[in-house]
Enzyme design. Structure first.
Site, short mmCIF file in Angstrom:
data_model
loop_
_atom_site.label_atom_id
_atom_site.label_comp_id
_atom_site.label_asym_id
_atom_site.label_seq_id
_atom_site.Cartn_x
_atom_site.Cartn_y
_atom_site.Cartn_z
N HIS A 66 0.84 -1.22 0.00
CA HIS A 66 0.00 0.00 0.00
C HIS A 66 0.86 1.26 0.00
O HIS A 66 0.43 2.30 0.50
CB HIS A 66 -0.96 0.05 1.20
CG HIS A 66 -1.71 -1.23 1.42
ND1 HIS A 66 -2.95 -1.48 0.88
CD2 HIS A 66 -1.37 -2.35 2.12
CE1 HIS A 66 -3.35 -2.69 1.25
NE2 HIS A 66 -2.41 -3.24 2.00
N SER A 114 15.03 21.02 -16.16
CA SER A 114 13.85 21.84 -16.40
C SER A 114 14.27 23.10 -17.13
O SER A 114 15.36 23.63 -16.91
CB SER A 114 13.20 22.20 -15.06
OG SER A 114 12.45 23.40 -15.18
N LYS A 173 16.40 21.39 -11.13
CA LYS A 173 15.64 20.15 -11.35
C LYS A 173 16.48 19.05 -12.00
O LYS A 173 17.31 19.30 -12.86
CB LYS A 173 14.41 20.40 -12.22
CG LYS A 173 13.26 21.11 -11.52
CD LYS A 173 12.71 20.37 -10.31
CE LYS A 173 11.93 19.12 -10.65
NZ LYS A 173 10.63 19.44 -11.26
N GLU A 231 9.31 8.12 -16.52
CA GLU A 231 7.96 8.61 -16.80
C GLU A 231 7.51 8.25 -18.21
O GLU A 231 6.34 7.90 -18.44
CB GLU A 231 7.90 10.12 -16.60
CG GLU A 231 8.11 10.53 -15.15
CD GLU A 231 8.25 12.04 -15.00
OE1 GLU A 231 7.37 12.77 -15.48
OE2 GLU A 231 9.24 12.48 -14.42
#
Ligand code: ARG
Length: 482
Positions: free
Chosen positions: A168, A289, A295, A302
Site C-alpha cells: 500500500h 527543467s 531540477k 515517466e
C-alpha cells in the site's frame, strides 16, 4: 528498410489489379488505400518469401532453370537496392507487394510478372507480418535481456542492502534492495517466456493459401514453410489469410511488458524523489527543467510509464478491428500493421533507455538503511517471536499492536521501551525480544527459498543470471535460416 514518409513518395507505380476497371482509382480512394508508407518495412520479408515462392514455382515446372536463376538474381539485386535506398516506393505503389513487383518488372521485364502465380497479397501479407514479428520478437527479447542484466547487476551490489519493503506504499517489513530489484526481473523473464510461447504459435506459414482457397498449381507449402523458418504450413487456407491472432497475441505480450516497465518506471520516480532519496540518476539518463535550474527529472521512467498506454492501445485497436470480421480476408486487416509496428518501435526505444538508466543509477545505501526500520517495520518480528514461544498469533498480533501504539505515542523505537513496559503489555514479552529487533536479524531470519534474506536472495540471483544466459542465446537465433 524503414517506413516511408508519404510526402517523399514520387509517382509512377504499377497496380496489381485493374484489368476489369475502366479508369484508374479516384485520388480519395488511393489516399485512403495506400499502405506503402508504413508496410514498406516488410520489404525484406516479402523478398524472402518471394525467393521461396520462385523456387516452388520452378519445382512445379512453371519456371525454367534460367527463369528461376534470373528471378533470384533480380530479387537479390532488388533487396540490395532497397537496403541502399536506391529503390524506393512511390505514391502509386499501393503497398509493399506492388512496389516490389514494380522493382522486379524494372529488372526482368515480362518475366517479373510471373512470380505472382499461385499467390495473393492475402497470403503474402500474412506471411510477411509473421516473419517480421518473429524477427522483431528476437530483437525485443535481446533488449529485455539487457534491461534484466542491468537490474541483475545492480541487485548483485545490494544482495544484503536493507531497505523498507512496502505494501500500500506504506512501510511494511524490511527487505533487501537486491530482492526488490530482482522482483522487477521476474516479470521480464515471464515476458521472455511469453514471446517464446507466442513464437511457437506464430511459426505457421500462410503462403500457398492464395487469396483464400489454396491454389490449383502444384505448389509445395510445406517446403516453403521450411525454407522460411516456419515449423509448419497452415492447415486451412481460409484461416491462414483471416487469422491475426498472432498480431493480437504479440500485442498482448508487448502491452504486458509495457505494464511491467510502467511499474518499474513508477518505482524509479518514487525512489528518485526528495521524499525517498533512495536513488540518484546519472546525469546522462536524467533531464533538467527549462525554468527551474535545480531540477533533475526521471523522464525516462515517466516515458516508460506513459508509453505503456500506447502499447495497451495497440492491443485494443487490433482486437476491436478483428471483432466481427467475416472470413476470409477483409481490408480492415490492413489496420493491423501500424499498431504492431508502433509497439515494436516503442519497445525498441524504451527498453535501452531504461536499461541505461538502471545500470548507471547510484543507490543511496545510507538512506535505504536508515529508512528500513522506520514505521515500525520490525513489529512482525515481535509477533513471530511470541509465536515461537507458543503464544497464539492472534494474541501476539494484539500485544505487538499495543507495543506499537505505545511507541508511537512516545515517538520511540520498539526496542526503546523498558522491561516493565514490555511486561505490562504482555507477560510473554520478555527483554530477550530485543534480540529480534534489528533490521539485520529480521533479514537474516528469512531463509526460505524466495524470501528476502541475503542468502536466499543470493541463490535467487544465481538462478536468474543463469536463465538470462539461455535467453541471450534464443534472442540471437535468426528466424529465416540463412
Ligand atoms: N495492404 C494489404 C494489407 O495490408 C495487403 C493485402 C491486400 N489484399 C487485398 N485483397 N486488397 O492487408
Amino acid at each position: 528498410m524503414d517506413s516511408v514518409d508519404p510526402q517523399s513518395l514520387s509517382a509512377g507505380g504499377a497496380r496489381l489489379w485493374g484489368g476489369r476497371f475502366a479508369g484508374g482509382p479516384a485520388e480519395a480512394l488511393a489516399r485512403l488505400s495506400v499502405s506503402v508508407q508504413f508496410d514498406w518495412r516488410l520489404a525484406p520479408y516479402d523478398l524472402a518469401a518471394s525467393r521461396a515462392h520462385a523456387r516452388v514455382l520452378a519445382r512445379a515446372g512453371l519456371f525454367t532453370n534460367d527463369e528461376l536463376g534470373r528471378t533470384l538474381a533480380a530479387l537479390d539485386d532488388l533487396e540490395a537496392a532497397c537496403a541502399a535506398g536506391l529503390f524506393r516506393p512511390t505514391v502509386e505503389d499501393e503497398d509493399v507487394h506492388t512496389a516490389l513487383e514494380r522493382g522486379l518488372l524494372e529488372r526482368l521485364g515480362a518475366l517479373g510478372g510471373k512470380l505472382r502465380a499461385g499467390r495473393s497479397r492475402n497470403d503474402q501479407v500474412a506471411t510477411d507480418l509473421r516473419l517480421y514479428l518473429r524477427d522483431r520478437a528476437r530483437g525485443i527479447a535481446a533488449r529485455l535481456v539487457e534491461l534484466a542484466d542491468a537490474l541483475v547487476e545492480q541487485a548483485e551490489r545490494h544482495l544484503d542492502t536493507p531497505a523498507p519493503g512496502m505494501t500500500h506504499l506504506q512501510h511494511a517489513q524490511p527487505v533487501t534492495f537486491g530482492h526488490q530489484l530482482l522482483a522487477h526481473v521476474h516479470p521480464l523473464l515471464r515476458d521472455l517466456d511469453r514471446l517464446r510461447d507466442w513464437d511457437a504459435r506464430a511459426a505457421v506459414c500462410p503462403l500457398g493459401s492464395g487469396a483464400l482457397a489454396g491454389s490449383s498449381l502444384p505448389l509445395d507449402p510445406v517446403r516453403v514453410a521450411r525454407e522460411l523458418g516456419f515449423a509448419s504450413a497452415a492447415p486451412n487456407s481460409i484461416d491462414a489469410v483471416s487469422d491475426r491472432d498472432f498480431v493480437a497475441e504479440f500485442l498482448f505480450a508487448a502491452a504486458m511488458t509495457g505494464v511491467h516497465l510502467s511499474r518499474l518506471g513508477e518505482e524509479v520516480v518514487l525512489w528518485t524523489s526528495q521524499e525517498f532519496g533512495w536513488v540518484e540518476l546519472d546525469d546522462s539518463f536524467a533531464t533538467g527543467s527549462s525554468i527551474m535550474p535545480q531540477k533533475k527529472n526521471a523522464d525516462i521512467a515517466e516515458l516508460a510509464r506513459g508509453k505503456s498506454g500506447r502499447l495497451i492501445g495497440a492491443l485494443v485497436t487490433v482486437l476491436t478491428m478483428l471483432k466481427g470480421l467475416p472470413l476470409a480476408y477483409d481490408r480492415d486487416m490492413q489496420e493491423d500493421k501500424e499498431p504492431a509496428f508502433d509497439a515494436v518501435d516503442t519497445l525498441d526505444v524504451v527498453l535501452p533507455a531504461l536499461a541505461g538508466m538502471i545500470s548507471t543509477m547510484t543507490v543511496r545505501v545510507d538512506r535505504l538503511a536508515a529508512a528500513a526500520p522506520v514505521g515500525y517495520t520490525l513489529a512482525t518480528e515481535v509477533a513471530d517471536w511470541l509465536v515461537r514461544r507458543g503464544v497464539p498469533f492472534r494474541e501476539a498480533h494484539d500485544a505487538t499492536g499495543q507495543l506499537v501504539a505505545l511507541c508511537a505515542s512516545r515517538d520511540c523505537r520498539l526496542s526503546e521501551v523498558s522491561d516493565d513496559d514490555l511486561r505490562a503489555i504482555s507477560p510473554h514479552l520478555e527483554p530477550e525480544v530485543r534480540e529480534v529487533l534489528s533490521v539485520r536479524s529480521a533479514l537474516a531470519a528469512r531463509t526460505t527459498p524466495g524470501s528476502t534474506g541475503p542468502k536466499a536472495v543470493a541463490d535467487q540471483w544465481g538462478d536468474v543470471a543463469d536463465k538470462l544466459t539461455d535467453w541471450r542465446d534464443w534472442a540471437a537465433l535468426p528466424v529465416v535460416p540463412r
